[in-house]
Each structure stands twice: as C-alpha cells, then as structure tokens.
Design a protein around this motif. Structure first.
Motif, PDB file in Angstrom:
ATOM      1  N   PHE A 202      -3.213  -9.020   0.861  1.00  0.00           N
ATOM      2  CA  PHE A 202      -4.244  -9.002   1.892  1.00  0.00           C
ATOM      3  C   PHE A 202      -4.814 -10.394   2.129  1.00  0.00           C
ATOM      4  O   PHE A 202      -5.125 -10.774   3.267  1.00  0.00           O
ATOM      5  CB  PHE A 202      -5.368  -8.032   1.536  1.00  0.00           C
ATOM      6  CG  PHE A 202      -6.366  -7.892   2.641  1.00  0.00           C
ATOM      7  CD1 PHE A 202      -7.590  -8.531   2.580  1.00  0.00           C
ATOM      8  CD2 PHE A 202      -6.049  -7.184   3.781  1.00  0.00           C
ATOM      9  CE1 PHE A 202      -8.491  -8.427   3.623  1.00  0.00           C
ATOM     10  CE2 PHE A 202      -6.933  -7.087   4.825  1.00  0.00           C
ATOM     11  CZ  PHE A 202      -8.157  -7.712   4.742  1.00  0.00           C
TER      12      PHE A 202
ATOM     13  N   LEU B 226      -6.185   4.948   3.233  1.00  0.00           N
ATOM     14  CA  LEU B 226      -5.531   4.048   2.291  1.00  0.00           C
ATOM     15  C   LEU B 226      -6.153   2.662   2.343  1.00  0.00           C
ATOM     16  O   LEU B 226      -6.427   2.042   1.312  1.00  0.00           O
ATOM     17  CB  LEU B 226      -4.030   3.970   2.612  1.00  0.00           C
ATOM     18  CG  LEU B 226      -3.231   5.231   2.320  1.00  0.00           C
ATOM     19  CD1 LEU B 226      -1.842   5.102   2.918  1.00  0.00           C
ATOM     20  CD2 LEU B 226      -3.127   5.458   0.830  1.00  0.00           C
TER      21      LEU B 226
ATOM     22  N   LEU C 259      -3.707   4.188  -6.159  1.00  0.00           N
ATOM     23  CA  LEU C 259      -4.295   3.148  -5.334  1.00  0.00           C
ATOM     24  C   LEU C 259      -5.729   2.911  -5.778  1.00  0.00           C
ATOM     25  O   LEU C 259      -6.560   3.807  -5.754  1.00  0.00           O
ATOM     26  CB  LEU C 259      -4.269   3.586  -3.858  1.00  0.00           C
ATOM     27  CG  LEU C 259      -4.668   2.517  -2.857  1.00  0.00           C
ATOM     28  CD1 LEU C 259      -3.746   1.322  -2.921  1.00  0.00           C
ATOM     29  CD2 LEU C 259      -4.632   3.096  -1.458  1.00  0.00           C
ATOM     30  N   SER C 260      -6.015   1.696  -6.231  1.00  0.00           N
ATOM     31  CA  SER C 260      -7.384   1.364  -6.623  1.00  0.00           C
ATOM     32  C   SER C 260      -7.830   0.167  -5.803  1.00  0.00           C
ATOM     33  O   SER C 260      -7.061  -0.424  -5.052  1.00  0.00           O
ATOM     34  CB  SER C 260      -7.436   1.043  -8.119  1.00  0.00           C
ATOM     35  OG  SER C 260      -6.459   0.071  -8.410  1.00  0.00           O
ATOM     36  N   LYS C 261      -9.080  -0.222  -5.965  1.00  0.00           N
ATOM     37  CA  LYS C 261      -9.614  -1.329  -5.187  1.00  0.00           C
ATOM     38  C   LYS C 261      -8.859  -2.604  -5.515  1.00  0.00           C
ATOM     39  O   LYS C 261      -8.541  -2.862  -6.673  1.00  0.00           O
ATOM     40  CB  LYS C 261     -11.101  -1.498  -5.535  1.00  0.00           C
ATOM     41  CG  LYS C 261     -11.813  -2.497  -4.655  1.00  0.00           C
ATOM     42  CD  LYS C 261     -13.290  -2.437  -4.898  1.00  0.00           C
ATOM     43  CE  LYS C 261     -14.125  -3.318  -4.039  1.00  0.00           C
ATOM     44  NZ  LYS C 261     -13.646  -4.542  -3.545  1.00  0.00           N
ATOM     45  N   ASP C 262      -8.575  -3.386  -4.468  1.00  0.00           N
ATOM     46  CA  ASP C 262      -7.889  -4.673  -4.628  1.00  0.00           C
ATOM     47  C   ASP C 262      -6.531  -4.538  -5.298  1.00  0.00           C
ATOM     48  O   ASP C 262      -6.086  -5.455  -5.980  1.00  0.00           O
ATOM     49  CB  ASP C 262      -8.756  -5.658  -5.435  1.00  0.00           C
ATOM     50  CG  ASP C 262      -9.947  -6.114  -4.628  1.00  0.00           C
ATOM     51  OD1 ASP C 262     -10.990  -6.396  -5.236  1.00  0.00           O
ATOM     52  OD2 ASP C 262      -9.823  -6.160  -3.392  1.00  0.00           O
ATOM     53  N   PHE C 263      -5.886  -3.412  -5.058  1.00  0.00           N
ATOM     54  CA  PHE C 263      -4.560  -3.215  -5.609  1.00  0.00           C
ATOM     55  C   PHE C 263      -3.577  -4.200  -4.988  1.00  0.00           C
ATOM     56  O   PHE C 263      -2.645  -4.681  -5.630  1.00  0.00           O
ATOM     57  CB  PHE C 263      -4.129  -1.761  -5.321  1.00  0.00           C
ATOM     58  CG  PHE C 263      -2.867  -1.342  -5.974  1.00  0.00           C
ATOM     59  CD1 PHE C 263      -1.696  -1.231  -5.248  1.00  0.00           C
ATOM     60  CD2 PHE C 263      -2.839  -1.042  -7.335  1.00  0.00           C
ATOM     61  CE1 PHE C 263      -0.522  -0.827  -5.842  1.00  0.00           C
ATOM     62  CE2 PHE C 263      -1.668  -0.642  -7.932  1.00  0.00           C
ATOM     63  CZ  PHE C 263      -0.506  -0.535  -7.187  1.00  0.00           C
ATOM     64  N   CYS C 264      -3.761  -4.463  -3.691  1.00  0.00           N
ATOM     65  CA  CYS C 264      -2.870  -5.372  -2.972  1.00  0.00           C
ATOM     66  C   CYS C 264      -3.642  -6.588  -2.499  1.00  0.00           C
ATOM     67  O   CYS C 264      -3.455  -7.068  -1.377  1.00  0.00           O
ATOM     68  CB  CYS C 264      -2.251  -4.673  -1.755  1.00  0.00           C
ATOM     69  SG  CYS C 264      -1.378  -3.171  -2.169  1.00  0.00           S
ATOM     70  N   ALA C 265      -4.523  -7.095  -3.353  1.00  0.00           N
ATOM     71  CA  ALA C 265      -5.426  -8.163  -2.915  1.00  0.00           C
ATOM     72  C   ALA C 265      -4.660  -9.400  -2.503  1.00  0.00           C
ATOM     73  O   ALA C 265      -5.011 -10.074  -1.523  1.00  0.00           O
ATOM     74  CB  ALA C 265      -6.405  -8.490  -4.045  1.00  0.00           C
TER      75      ALA C 265
ATOM     76  N   VAL D  43      -1.283  -1.216   7.640  1.00  0.00           N
ATOM     77  CA  VAL D  43      -0.706  -0.055   6.974  1.00  0.00           C
ATOM     78  C   VAL D  43      -0.112   0.916   7.998  1.00  0.00           C
ATOM     79  O   VAL D  43       0.992   1.444   7.817  1.00  0.00           O
ATOM     80  CB  VAL D  43      -1.788   0.658   6.133  1.00  0.00           C
ATOM     81  CG1 VAL D  43      -1.257   1.964   5.590  1.00  0.00           C
ATOM     82  CG2 VAL D  43      -2.244  -0.225   5.002  1.00  0.00           C
TER      83      VAL D  43
ATOM     84  N   THR E  10      -9.594   2.628   0.762  1.00  0.00           N
ATOM     85  CA  THR E  10      -9.537   2.737  -0.697  1.00  0.00           C
ATOM     86  C   THR E  10      -9.132   1.412  -1.313  1.00  0.00           C
ATOM     87  O   THR E  10      -9.694   0.977  -2.319  1.00  0.00           O
ATOM     88  CB  THR E  10      -8.519   3.813  -1.107  1.00  0.00           C
ATOM     89  OG1 THR E  10      -8.769   4.995  -0.380  1.00  0.00           O
ATOM     90  CG2 THR E  10      -8.602   4.095  -2.590  1.00  0.00           C
ATOM     91  N   GLU E  11      -8.167   0.753  -0.676  1.00  0.00           N
ATOM     92  CA  GLU E  11      -7.687  -0.492  -1.252  1.00  0.00           C
ATOM     93  C   GLU E  11      -8.700  -1.609  -1.081  1.00  0.00           C
ATOM     94  O   GLU E  11      -8.916  -2.426  -1.975  1.00  0.00           O
ATOM     95  CB  GLU E  11      -6.348  -0.861  -0.589  1.00  0.00           C
ATOM     96  CG  GLU E  11      -5.533  -1.872  -1.360  1.00  0.00           C
ATOM     97  CD  GLU E  11      -5.951  -3.302  -1.075  1.00  0.00           C
ATOM     98  OE1 GLU E  11      -6.329  -3.580   0.081  1.00  0.00           O
ATOM     99  OE2 GLU E  11      -5.897  -4.134  -1.992  1.00  0.00           O
ATOM    100  N   ARG E  12      -9.357  -1.644   0.070  1.00  0.00           N
ATOM    101  CA  ARG E  12     -10.265  -2.747   0.345  1.00  0.00           C
ATOM    102  C   ARG E  12     -11.637  -2.533  -0.267  1.00  0.00           C
ATOM    103  O   ARG E  12     -12.290  -3.466  -0.712  1.00  0.00           O
ATOM    104  CB  ARG E  12     -10.427  -2.913   1.863  1.00  0.00           C
ATOM    105  CG  ARG E  12      -9.274  -3.579   2.566  1.00  0.00           C
ATOM    106  CD  ARG E  12      -9.223  -5.077   2.316  1.00  0.00           C
ATOM    107  NE  ARG E  12      -8.413  -5.396   1.167  1.00  0.00           N
ATOM    108  CZ  ARG E  12      -8.677  -6.394   0.312  1.00  0.00           C
ATOM    109  NH1 ARG E  12      -9.730  -7.153   0.486  1.00  0.00           N
ATOM    110  NH2 ARG E  12      -7.890  -6.619  -0.701  1.00  0.00           N
ATOM    111  N   GLU E  13     -12.133  -1.287  -0.224  1.00  0.00           N
ATOM    112  CA  GLU E  13     -13.538  -1.057  -0.584  1.00  0.00           C
ATOM    113  C   GLU E  13     -13.701  -0.149  -1.800  1.00  0.00           C
ATOM    114  O   GLU E  13     -14.810   0.058  -2.249  1.00  0.00           O
ATOM    115  CB  GLU E  13     -14.286  -0.444   0.608  1.00  0.00           C
ATOM    116  CG  GLU E  13     -14.236  -1.322   1.836  1.00  0.00           C
ATOM    117  CD  GLU E  13     -14.892  -0.686   3.042  1.00  0.00           C
ATOM    118  OE1 GLU E  13     -15.827   0.101   2.851  1.00  0.00           O
ATOM    119  OE2 GLU E  13     -14.453  -0.953   4.166  1.00  0.00           O
ATOM    120  N   GLY E  14     -12.624   0.425  -2.288  1.00  0.00           N
ATOM    121  CA  GLY E  14     -12.739   1.223  -3.496  1.00  0.00           C
ATOM    122  C   GLY E  14     -13.020   2.694  -3.259  1.00  0.00           C
ATOM    123  O   GLY E  14     -13.029   3.476  -4.190  1.00  0.00           O
TER     124      GLY E  14
ATOM    125  N   VAL F  54       0.841  -1.209   0.000  1.00  0.00           N
ATOM    126  CA  VAL F  54       0.000   0.000   0.000  1.00  0.00           C
ATOM    127  C   VAL F  54       0.863   1.240   0.000  1.00  0.00           C
ATOM    128  O   VAL F  54       0.579   2.224  -0.698  1.00  0.00           O
ATOM    129  CB  VAL F  54      -0.953  -0.002   1.218  1.00  0.00           C
ATOM    130  CG1 VAL F  54      -1.702   1.309   1.299  1.00  0.00           C
ATOM    131  CG2 VAL F  54      -1.927  -1.147   1.126  1.00  0.00           C
TER     132      VAL F  54
END
Lengths: 74, 345
Positions: free
Chosen positions: A55, B203, A46-52, B285, B206-210, A36
C-alpha cells in the motif's frame, strides 16, 4: 453543505481526479490487490497493515501522479 | 412541533377506523421519523428517511437527470412487461416510490385508467417523465400511505422498498389499499446486489483500519420475501430473480453513479467518513479481484420481482385433500389420460 457549496465542490473535483491517477499506478494497485486477495484464501487471516508495504508503494505512486498532474495543468 | 406530532400519533392509533383523508395528509409533516416510544415493538429504524428524501431530491434536480436512469428504466420496463402479462385492465393504479415515473412511460391508456405516482421526493415528482396515462402525483412515504382500504386495482413498486424501515408493515399497507382481486407487482434489490463493492470495501477497510463498518445497506433474502408477502396476506405469490451486471471503468465511477441514482447510504449506523486511503485501497482490490478482460469492473444488481394477489372468491384455490382422481404413479400414461380431459391438479 455551505451556501455556495465551495468546499464540497473542491473536494469532489479532487475525488474526480482519482480514477486517472489510479490508472497511472496500475502495477502497484495490482500488487496490492493480489496481496489482499491472497489473504482471503483458506487459512489466511487479514489483519491491519497486512499489506502495508504494497500500500505504501501504491500511495507514493499515487502522490507522484497527483504532483505530476498538478504541475502539468489546472 | 408538538401539535402536529400529537395529531399524527392519534392518526396512527385510529388507523383501523379509517381516518378521513385530510387528517391523514398531515402525516407527511412528521413522516419518515419513527416515534421513539412506538406502538409496535417490532418497529425497526434502520434508515434515516429524512436523509433519503434529501438524497432523492438532490439526485432529481441534477443537471443531467437521465445520465443515471439506466437501471431504473430497465427495471421499470420489465415491471411494465409483467403488467401486460396479466390479461386485465386496471382502472386505478398506484406506483410506490415512483421516482420520475419509470413504469408509467411504458404503459398505455387501455391498460391503466388512472395512475397515482407516490414518492417521498418532490423534485422527482416535478421532473416526471412523459406518459399518456392521466397521472396524479402524491407526496407520500411508502410506510405511511394516505389511502383508504380497497382503493387500487394495481400497485407497482420499482426499486424503492429496499429503503423502507418496516418492510412487513409496508407490505401490509399495500395489501390493505388493494381491492379484492387486486395485484401487487414489485421489484426490489436482493441479497447479492453490489457484493463486489461490499467485499472490496470490507477487505480494504480491514487491512487499512483494522475493522470495517457496513457501507452497503442490508438486503432482503429471497426466502424472507416469500414469508413477508404471505404474512402480509397476499395470495398466489410469485417471486423470481434477475441479475443485471453493469460494467464500470472503476470503483469511483460506480460510486458516483450510485449517488446520482439517489441510492447513497442513509442508514443510521453509517460511518460519516470514508478515508481516501481506504477508498484507494478498495478501488485497487476491486480491480484486482473482479475485473473483466477489457479492464472494466462489473457491478451486480440482483433484482427480485414479486407478484402477490389480494384474495377474491374467483381466484383458483388448492384442491381439497383427498379429491385426487389420478395418482402420480400414472404419470407415464399421461398421453392416455389427457384426451379424457381428466387432468389432476
């Protein structure tokens, strides 16, 4: 909140166990954090599920730690 | 609830005519909820004051109330320092949003004659800390003060103004209840407070839920603070900033402490649910981006201290234009100038 706060108490006690389970999964957490953080560098988005992937690794480690503590005690 | 609401609106409209105290007290029944068709177009309604009262009540009746007091105690002692810095005694003082009375315990009978403690949470007033000054506890909202004009010599407020909806109005009311040559000393959380938590949640969400929604309340910037105080009518302003960094084992402990302090989010636009996945991601994070060498994570609290005076003839005023007797160009020869007693302001 309900009269005796049973549900709230249960949820809170589950939440209180989060830090120690997170401590078990230090490496996966660090990998996710680094991913992240890399996206915040100039030029990254950074978009959704970028680091899926990272995670998922963290979540499975976390679930395994939860199962271990459940079997271990309480 | 029609009759009290009607009376309350009547009280608001006749504010300038100095409504007697017993009618003003009724304000507390409907306080905290801004009327939808309000008189002033600039009235903001960001925070749910009713929920804030419930949160503070809950925090004040916890089994170990002193466990979460560390921040407020520290800021309370620094405000008491500032009160001592002023070489004056204050017969009547008011503490706005006092909580359990963190400032009063550091002051003494000689400096303050009588202390009014005002807060919206009755449990906090019931469990107030020991102090040698005679106190009166008042259940009052910071935006609807039930006091007359020119009452107090000193008004202090520690870490509670960041939850008021209409800060300009609250400051104007504080100015109103001060006597001429009275002083207001306040501390509130500033722009950079909890920026680590805000960034981590942003952060992770945004990464998890958009997308993300605000979880930390909006804080005042230091420039705006000066303008607000000036607009409220205060004189001789002083604003200085202080940063307190507290280390926590992790993000969850920080959030638990914030809840224990009664500082949980109460804005109307808050999201009702924070997913466990998001919390987990945010904790990861936070740890990765901000941790210290020993593994703990820091949380920054930026405190703005402000001092404002109500106008009085005896106060120093800026000199008249063109009344200078010495020019800045002669600053190099200041040693020759000073024994003459001829210093320019």
């Amino acid at each position: 909140m309900s009269a005796n706060g049973a549900v709230w108490g249960r949820v809170r006690s589950r939440l209180r166990a989060f830090p120690e389970r997170l401590a078990v999964c230090g490496a996966e957490a660090a990998a996710y954090g680094r991913c992240v953080q890399a996206s915040t560098a100039p030029g990254g988005r950074l978009s959704k599920d970028f680091c899926a992937r990272e995670f998922e690794a963290l979540r499975s480690c976390f679930a395994a730690a939860a199962k271990k503590t459940l079997e271990g005690g309480c | 609830m029609l009759r009290p609401a009607g009376l309350w609106r009547l009280c608001r409209l006749s504010w300038a005519a100095r409504v007697p105290a017993e009618n003003l007290g009724r304000r507390d029944v409907t306080s905290g909820v801004s009327p939808r068709g309000s008189t002033s177009p600039r009235t903001l309604n960001i925070f749910d004051r009713d929920l804030k009262r419930k949160q503070k009540n809950w925090a004040a009746q916890q089994p170990e109330p002193t466990k979460f007091d560390y921040l407020k105690e520290e800021v309370g002692s620094r405000i008491a320092d500032r009160v001592y810095d002023i070489p004056r005694n204050f017969p009547l003082a008011l503490d706005l949003g006092c909580g359990r009375g963190y400032i009063a315990q550091y002051l003494n009978k000689e400096t303050i004659g009588k202390f009014f403690q005002a807060d919206i949470a009755e449990n906090a007033l019931k469990n107030s800390l020991e102090t040698e000054i005679p106190t009166v506890s008042v259940l009052a909202d910071e935006e609807f003060l039930p006091f007359r004009e020119n009452t107090f010599d000193l008004v202090v407020s520690s870490l509670s103004l960041h939850w008021v909806n209409d800060l300009p109005r609250a400051l104007e009311q504080i100015h109103y209840i001060l006597k001429p040559d009275g002083v207001f000393i306040g501390a509130m959380f500033g722009g950079d407070t909890l920026y680590e938590l805000r960034c981590s949640l942003q952060l992770a969400e945004t990464e998890r839920e958009g997308g993300f929604s605000p979880h930390i309340s909006p804080f005042t910037a230091v420039n705006d603070l000066g303008h607000l105080l000036g607009r409220a009518g205060f004189n001789t302003l002083t604003v200085d900033t202080d940063e307190i960094q507290v280390n926590y084992p992790g993000m969850f402990e920080l959030m638990e402490d914030l809840q224990g302090m009664g500082e949980s989010n109460c804005s109307w636009n808050r999201k009702a649910l924070l997913h466990r996945d998001t919390m987990l991601a945010a904790a990861a994070v936070y740890r990765e981006m901000y941790r210290n060498e020993d593994g703990s994570v820091p949380a920054t609290y930026q405190i703005y201290y402000m001092i404002g005076w109500k106008y009085h003839e005896s106060q120093a005023r800026p000199a008249e234009r063109g009344s200078a007797t010495v020019s800045f160009g002669e600053l190099g020869k200041i040693n020759n100038l000073m024994p003459q007693g001829n210093k320019s302001q």
